[in-house]
Design a protein around this motif. Structure first.
Motif, mmCIF file in Angstrom:
data_model
loop_
_atom_site.group_PDB
_atom_site.id
_atom_site.type_symbol
_atom_site.label_atom_id
_atom_site.label_comp_id
_atom_site.label_asym_id
_atom_site.label_seq_id
_atom_site.Cartn_x
_atom_site.Cartn_y
_atom_site.Cartn_z
ATOM 1 N N SER B 20 1.091 -1.196 0.055
ATOM 2 C CA SER B 20 -0.241 -0.046 -0.017
ATOM 3 C C SER B 20 0.934 1.166 -0.205
ATOM 4 N N ILE B 21 0.446 2.035 -0.804
ATOM 5 C CA ILE B 21 0.484 3.433 -0.525
ATOM 6 C C ILE B 21 0.201 4.999 -0.518
ATOM 7 N N LYS B 22 0.048 5.829 0.608
ATOM 8 C CA LYS B 22 -0.480 6.694 1.421
ATOM 9 C C LYS B 22 -0.543 7.867 1.181
ATOM 10 N N CYS B 23 -1.405 8.920 1.133
ATOM 11 C CA CYS B 23 -1.119 10.158 0.279
ATOM 12 C C CYS B 23 -1.658 10.929 1.527
ATOM 13 N N GLU B 24 -1.421 11.658 1.757
ATOM 14 C CA GLU B 24 -2.611 12.658 2.373
ATOM 15 C C GLU B 24 -1.649 14.615 1.905
ATOM 16 N N GLN B 25 -3.019 14.609 1.818
ATOM 17 C CA GLN B 25 -2.660 16.430 1.792
ATOM 18 C C GLN B 25 -3.449 17.567 2.913
ATOM 19 N N ASN B 26 -2.814 18.832 2.910
ATOM 20 C CA ASN B 26 -3.256 19.543 4.088
ATOM 21 C C ASN B 26 -3.815 21.265 3.219
ATOM 22 N N LEU B 27 -4.387 20.903 1.919
ATOM 23 C CA LEU B 27 -4.438 22.261 1.217
ATOM 24 C C LEU B 27 -5.955 22.001 1.109
ATOM 25 N N GLY B 28 -6.391 21.537 1.927
ATOM 26 C CA GLY B 28 -8.206 21.691 1.638
ATOM 27 C C GLY B 28 -9.098 21.513 0.641
ATOM 28 N N HIS B 29 -8.032 20.735 -0.093
ATOM 29 C CA HIS B 29 -9.053 20.180 -1.650
ATOM 30 C C HIS B 29 -9.695 19.680 -1.583
ATOM 31 N N ASP B 30 -11.197 19.405 -2.366
ATOM 32 C CA ASP B 30 -12.112 18.081 -2.201
ATOM 33 C C ASP B 30 -11.436 16.998 -2.993
ATOM 34 N N THR B 31 -10.747 17.175 -4.454
ATOM 35 C CA THR B 31 -10.249 15.957 -4.795
ATOM 36 C C THR B 31 -8.904 15.177 -4.976
ATOM 37 N N MET B 32 -8.644 14.328 -5.016
ATOM 38 C CA MET B 32 -7.317 14.169 -5.405
ATOM 39 C C MET B 32 -7.353 12.147 -6.201
ATOM 40 N N VAL B 60 -7.076 0.343 -15.903
ATOM 41 C CA VAL B 60 -5.963 0.251 -14.294
ATOM 42 C C VAL B 60 -6.790 -1.902 -13.902
ATOM 43 N N PRO B 61 -5.809 -2.672 -13.725
ATOM 44 C CA PRO B 61 -5.552 -3.862 -13.515
ATOM 45 C C PRO B 61 -6.398 -3.279 -12.100
ATOM 46 N N ASN B 62 -7.555 -4.732 -12.064
ATOM 47 C CA ASN B 62 -8.337 -4.583 -10.927
ATOM 48 C C ASN B 62 -7.568 -5.281 -9.512
ATOM 49 N N ARG B 63 -6.528 -5.596 -9.527
ATOM 50 C CA ARG B 63 -5.362 -5.759 -8.738
ATOM 51 C C ARG B 63 -4.975 -4.201 -7.658
ATOM 52 N N PHE B 64 -5.043 -3.144 -8.427
ATOM 53 C CA PHE B 64 -5.330 -1.946 -7.945
ATOM 54 C C PHE B 64 -5.916 -1.250 -7.081
ATOM 55 N N SER B 65 -6.081 -1.058 -6.327
ATOM 56 C CA SER B 65 -7.981 -0.535 -4.994
ATOM 57 C C SER B 65 -7.311 1.086 -4.824
ATOM 58 N N PRO B 66 -8.160 2.026 -5.178
ATOM 59 C CA PRO B 66 -8.121 2.962 -3.981
ATOM 60 C C PRO B 66 -8.690 2.520 -3.152
ATOM 61 N N LYS B 67 -8.418 3.746 -2.298
ATOM 62 C CA LYS B 67 -9.713 3.767 -0.999
ATOM 63 C C LYS B 67 -9.334 5.545 -0.473
ATOM 64 N N SER B 68 -10.395 5.771 -0.459
ATOM 65 C CA SER B 68 -10.343 7.170 0.398
ATOM 66 C C SER B 68 -11.340 7.791 1.481
ATOM 67 N N PRO B 69 -10.587 7.291 2.677
ATOM 68 C CA PRO B 69 -11.554 7.273 4.255
ATOM 69 C C PRO B 69 -11.588 8.889 4.046
ATOM 70 N N ASP B 70 -11.435 9.587 3.853
ATOM 71 C CA ASP B 70 -11.472 11.190 4.057
ATOM 72 C C ASP B 70 -11.000 11.874 3.229
ATOM 73 N N LYS B 71 -11.489 13.271 2.234
ATOM 74 C CA LYS B 71 -11.287 13.828 1.094
ATOM 75 C C LYS B 71 -9.492 14.328 1.567
ATOM 76 N N ALA B 72 -8.912 14.720 2.871
ATOM 77 C CA ALA B 72 -7.257 14.215 2.387
ATOM 78 C C ALA B 72 -6.834 13.477 2.752
ATOM 79 N N HIS B 73 -6.954 12.427 2.158
ATOM 80 C CA HIS B 73 -6.261 11.114 2.370
ATOM 81 C C HIS B 73 -7.012 10.151 1.291
#
Lengths: 117, 114
Positions: B20-32, B60-73
């Motif tokens: 897994s790779i994690k991403c976080e933004q602290n810009l208050g953006h709606d879209t990632m 994209v192959p279905n081996r890739f699965s994104p997940k967004s727990p909240d709009k900052a992640h």
């Protein structure tokens, strides 16, 4: 054939030279054109954007769009060693295209530029 | 302050593993977004989420699965890794989902599959 074609270079120029970077595209729906700069081991950052045909200038950088020829260019005047980076063109349909066009940018392959002192 | 951050920066793993790779933004953006950049520097969008809702899902192959727990992640899970998955994966964010909003990219995660 890719929707956006960009000569990957590499391009090596002396300091002070004028640099011309170019992209061609095939999708007539593209209405919004951008140039991103990517330094080595970093993420891309937006350099310039334009909506319409013609020129847009920002300091030493000029973006040019010719929609009739489906051709865009980025010119860098008085190039500096700090301009050494990969330059990526990107484009997208009109902002009100909606649907699956939301935020979808199509990038060119990127041109690697080195400006040597 | 880092606007868009990704962890880990480097990931070396064996074929067949799950990571897994994690991403976080602290810009208050709606879209990632998640992008993949191959060895030839070709950058291609994979997924986009707007306020936790999937709005772009490229081929994209279905081996890739994104997940967004909240709009900052926005996280990316990859199952059964293959050699061809080796690339740099970039996360990006923008204020809104419209294509004219500037996308801000993270520093990238360099994935090497052995």
């Amino acid at each position: 054939q890719k929707e956006v074609e960009q000569d990957p270079g590499p391009l090596s120029v002396p300091e002070g030279a004028i640099v011309s970077l170019n992209c061609t595209y095939s999708n007539s729906a593209f209405q919004y054109f951008m140039w991103y700069r990517q330094y080595s081991r970093k993420g891309p950052e937006l350099l310039m954007y334009t909506y319409s045909s013609g020129n847009k200038e920002d300091g030493r950088f000029t973006a040019q769009v010719d929609k009739s020829s489906k051709y865009i260019s980025l010119f860098i005047r008085d190039s500096q060693p700090s301009d050494s980076a990969t330059y990526l063109c990107a484009m997208s349909p009109a902002p009100n295209a909606g649907g699956t066009s939301y935020g979808k940018l199509t990038f060119g392959q990127g041109t690697i530029l080195t400006v040597h002192p | 302050d880092t606007a868009v951050s990704q962890t880990p920066k480097y990931l070396v793993t064996q074929m067949g593993n799950d990571k897994s790779i994690k991403c976080e933004q602290n810009l208050g953006h709606d879209t990632m977004y998640w992008y993949k950049q191959d060895s030839k520097k070709f950058l291609k969008i994979m997924f986009s989420y707007n306020n936790k809702e999937l709005i772009i899902n490229e081929t994209v192959p279905n081996r890739f699965s994104p997940k967004s727990p909240d709009k900052a992640h926005l996280n990316l899970h990859i199952n059964s890794l293959e050699l061809g998955d080796s690339a740099v994966y970039f996360c990006a964010s923008s204020p809104r989902k419209t294509s004219t909003d500037t996308q801000y990219f993270g520093p990238g995660t360099r994935l090497t599959v052995l």
